[in-house]
Write an enzyme that holds these catalytic residues in place. Structure first.
Site, short mmCIF file in Angstrom:
data_model
loop_
_atom_site.label_atom_id
_atom_site.label_comp_id
_atom_site.label_asym_id
_atom_site.label_seq_id
_atom_site.Cartn_x
_atom_site.Cartn_y
_atom_site.Cartn_z
CB CYS A 10 43.75 36.02 45.95
SG CYS A 10 44.23 34.61 44.97
CB CYS A 82 44.97 39.83 48.38
SG CYS A 82 43.49 40.77 48.77
CB CYS A 90 42.13 43.18 48.45
SG CYS A 90 43.14 42.27 49.60
#
Length: 163
Positions: A10, A82, A90
């Site tokens: 993430c 994400c 992302c």
């Protein structure tokens, strides 16, 4: 057969990817190994993530917010966590790994009362745990070697599942 390496990725690597790393490593019994990283690491693991993992009985030893530039090994599978639907960008891992997306809202951005913030962490954890438990039902090492497109399809299916 080599143990498949999974990278949970993430942006900040302080909550969701950390929760996923510790949960998978705690449940996988050595069949899979997880790491986590961020494209712009926060530099710390969120204290609520640590507390939640400890309550769930998972080890938090060695967990750290780290950059994807500092990975010790090349992952076989990269799962972004994400929440791009929430306008979050992302990171795009560019290495030679099988990729999937398991979007989860960032509990670090939760606002409201203590109970509401805690509920956001709990929700993110429950979603990730549900998906990790589904992943652990798959013959990951076998499909990674023999049928990666089938594994990718299953990872994407799992990424849309909720408890």
């Amino acid at each position: 057969m080599k143990t498949p390496e999974i990278l949970f990725l993430c942006t900040g690597n302080s909550c969701r990817s950390i929760l996923a790393e510790a949960t998978l490593n705690g449940l996988a019994q050595g069949r899979l190994h997880a790491g986590s990283a961020g494209s712009h690491p926060a530099g710390y693991v969120h204290p609520r993530s640590v507390a939640l993992l400890q309550r769930e009985g998972f080890s938090t030893e060695g967990l750290a917010s780290k950059s994807w530039d500092d990975l010790p090994t090349t992952p076989d599978i990269v799962i972004t966590v994400c929440a791009s639907a929430a306008g979050e960008t992302c990171p795009a891992y560019l290495g030679p790994a099988l990729r999937a997306h398991w979007g989860v809202d960032d509990p670090a951005k939760a606002t409201g009362s203590e109970a509401e913030i805690e509920a956001a962490f709990e929700k993110a954890y429950r979603i990730l745990r549900h998906r990790i438990e589904a992943l652990l039902q798959l013959p990951v090492a076998e499909w990674l070697a023999e049928d990666p497109s089938r594994l990718r399809t299953e990872l994407e299916r799992i990424g849309h599942s909720e408890p």
